[in-house]
Design an enzyme around this catalytic site. Structure first.
Site, PDB file in Angstrom:
ATOM      1  N   SER A  48       0.839  -1.205   0.000  1.00 28.34           N
ATOM      2  CA  SER A  48       0.000   0.000   0.000  1.00 28.34           C
ATOM      3  C   SER A  48       0.868   1.247   0.000  1.00 28.34           C
ATOM      4  O   SER A  48       1.939   1.262   0.625  1.00 28.34           O
ATOM      5  CB  SER A  48      -0.884  -0.009   1.259  1.00 28.34           C
ATOM      6  OG  SER A  48      -1.580   1.212   1.396  1.00 28.34           O
ATOM      7  N   LYS A 106       3.030  -4.229   6.945  1.00 25.94           N
ATOM      8  CA  LYS A 106       3.336  -4.323   5.513  1.00 25.94           C
ATOM      9  C   LYS A 106       4.808  -3.977   5.243  1.00 25.94           C
ATOM     10  O   LYS A 106       5.452  -4.597   4.389  1.00 25.94           O
ATOM     11  CB  LYS A 106       2.404  -3.404   4.718  1.00 25.94           C
ATOM     12  CG  LYS A 106       0.948  -3.885   4.672  1.00 25.94           C
ATOM     13  CD  LYS A 106       0.104  -3.013   3.774  1.00 25.94           C
ATOM     14  CE  LYS A 106      -1.361  -3.411   3.801  1.00 25.94           C
ATOM     15  NZ  LYS A 106      -1.606  -4.783   3.319  1.00 25.94           N
TER      16      LYS A 106
END
Length: 225
Positions: A114, A139
């Site tokens: 992202s 992430k």
């Protein structure tokens, strides 16, 4: 990559992963997908995806699915948690996939994370960072584990995701300042285009729709050719 090469897809039950599954099948590319439950199996079976049941958080499930007699050419992971998850797969699930891919001699690993992850953190507003902060940390850990693994990788960081049909205006850029929206179907197209693009090897790229930027910033599009 030849038509006989296998692609191992994780995250195919929903969102970008499901769009990638459909796009790969339309390209006549063989796909094996790891699913945590039977919920999405019928849809994927119907389009010709080979389904393997298992949980990415369980390392033995992942190894059983990847370390087979059929060599896996590319792993594509769009793995991300749901708010209801007690244990988020964003790092641990991807770590298991990366470790198994190393053992299996996988040629390329494409990880979808992202915008806001790693060095693109400044692209997000303070409000967005408050909401997404804990997820982005997980992430980033996954990204760093992949980079350190020695695998050939491509990391794609989409902006805000929408579910409408593809616009064809999705672009990739190495510019970490860029933020905007992009349709999931456009992300899927960009991911599949990266399969055979050596220019994307060992690159981290943001993905946005060039007509849906949050701020009008001049940037250089990344060429896949």
């Amino acid at each position: 990559m030849t038509k006989s090469s296998n692609i191992f897809l994780v995250g195919a039950s929903r969102g970008v992963g499901r769009e990638i599954a459909h796009y790969l099948i339309r390209q006549n590319l063989p796909v094996k997908a790891l699913l945590r439950s039977e919920t999405s199996r019928a849809e994927l079976d119907a389009i010709g995806v080979q389904v393997v049941l298992g949980d990415a958080i369980n390392a033995s499930d992942v190894e059983r699915a990847i370390l087979t007699d059929e060599p896996i050419h590319t792993v594509i992971s769009t793995l991300g948690g749901l708010p209801t998850d007690t244990e988020r797969p964003d790092y641990l699930g991807n770590k298991n996939l990366i470790d198994a891919a190393v053992k299996a001699g996988v040629k390329k690993f494409i990880l979808v994370t992202s915008i806001g992850t790693g060095n693109s953190v400044k692209a997000l507003s303070p409000q967005a960072l408050v909401a997404l902060g804990p997820v982005l940390v997980e992430k980033e850990k996954a990204e760093q584990h992949l980079i350190a693994s020695g695998l050939t990788y491509t990391i794609i960081r989409p902006g805000g995701l929408k579910s409408e049909p593809a616009t064809g205006n999705g672009v990739l850029t190495e510019d970490t300042r860029i933020v905007g929206s992009i349709h999931r179907a456009d992300v899927a197209q960009l991911v599949v285009q990266c399969l055979n693009s050596e220019r994307t090897n060992n690159k981290i790229l943001s993905a946005v729709d060039k007509n849906m930027l949050f701020t009008q910033t001049d940037f250089v599009e990344f060429s896949l050719d």
